[in-house]
Design a protein around this motif. Structure first.
Motif, PDB file in Angstrom:
ATOM      1  N   GLY A 125     -48.020  16.750 -38.696  1.00 44.03           N
ATOM      2  CA  GLY A 125     -46.724  17.272 -38.824  1.00 44.03           C
ATOM      3  C   GLY A 125     -45.652  17.166 -37.922  1.00 44.03           C
ATOM      4  O   GLY A 125     -44.474  16.982 -38.014  1.00 44.03           O
ATOM      5  N   CYS A 176     -44.868  21.226 -42.852  1.00 42.41           N
ATOM      6  CA  CYS A 176     -46.293  20.833 -42.752  1.00 42.41           C
ATOM      7  C   CYS A 176     -47.108  21.595 -41.961  1.00 42.41           C
ATOM      8  O   CYS A 176     -48.067  22.087 -41.919  1.00 42.41           O
ATOM      9  N   LEU A 192     -50.046  17.994 -46.910  1.00 41.16           N
ATOM     10  CA  LEU A 192     -49.755  17.016 -46.019  1.00 41.16           C
ATOM     11  C   LEU A 192     -49.178  15.629 -46.851  1.00 41.16           C
ATOM     12  O   LEU A 192     -48.025  15.125 -46.564  1.00 41.16           O
TER      13      LEU A 192
END
Length: 219
Positions: A125, A176, A192
């Protein structure tokens, strides 16, 4: 400019080598067979000899270094030799280094699968957010950025697409990082992937719509 470039290059090399120094301190204490692959819930499902960690991930690390190092030289548009691109390389190297540190730590200490998976996906992320931060000012090229038929055909569409998409990629990457620590383990990887695919599809769709609008206005 040369000094700045050299500083970035040394920083990237240090970031990429550091995990292997850490691995060296752990190597003698590792079991002969170690996890090589994890399923979507962070549980090992494939094992191999521990020297394979050096060969496999060392090879991947070297490939990533040389790939991003020499892309500016082979890009026909010659638009990537910028300080912004070098900062992106530093960010990607840092995220990759963090991911390897997490892998080595988990291999040596056997962290709980949920905790390991959360931190692993969070590092991805962070990489997405870093790419988004770079997007805003990336120049037209054939290798990095939102490369659709419409952005590559129009510098205006390229610029507007990246400027519009950049904050969404930063926000999506940070989202995320947050969600992988909040949702149940079975949903972490799916969250994700969903956000990443949504960002990619949304950016591509926007470039298409913008290109159609530009073509209509020019008629």
């Amino acid at each position: 400019m040369k000094t700045i470039t050299r500083s970035h290059e040394w920083l990237i090399l240090i970031l990429m080598v550091a995990p292997f120094i850490y691995l060296g301190t752990l190597y003698n204490n590792l079991p002969e067979r170690v996890p090589f692959h994890y399923n979507a819930e962070g549980i090992p499902d494939d094992y191999g000899p521990k020297y394979g960690l050096v060969l496999l991930f060392g090879g991947i690390t070297a490939f990533l270094y040389f790939l991003f190092r020499y892309i500016p030289d082979i890009d026909p548009k010659q638009q990537l030799n910028t300080s912004n691109y070098r900062k992106l390389r530093v960010a990607i190297a840092a995220c990759w280094s963090l991911l390897l540190f997490l892998l080595w730590y988990n291999t040596a200490h056997g962290a709980q699968s949920d905790t390991f998976l959360s931190f692993l996906l969070a590092s991805v992320g962070l990489m997405i957010a870093s790419i988004g931060n770079f997007m805003y000012s990336v120049r037209p090229n054939y290798f990095v950025g939102i490369r659709t038929p419409w952005t590559l055909n129009s510098e205006f569409v390229w610029r507007k697409t990246h400027q519009k998409s950049a904050p969404y990629w930063v926000a999506g990457g940070l989202l995320c990082v947050l969600l992988v620590f909040l949702v149940p383990t079975v949903w972490k990887t799916a969250v994700l992937l969903t956000i990443t695919l949504g960002l990619a599809f949304g950016s591509a769709l926007y470039s298409f719509v913008l290109y159609r609008q530009q073509s209509t206005n020019q008629q």
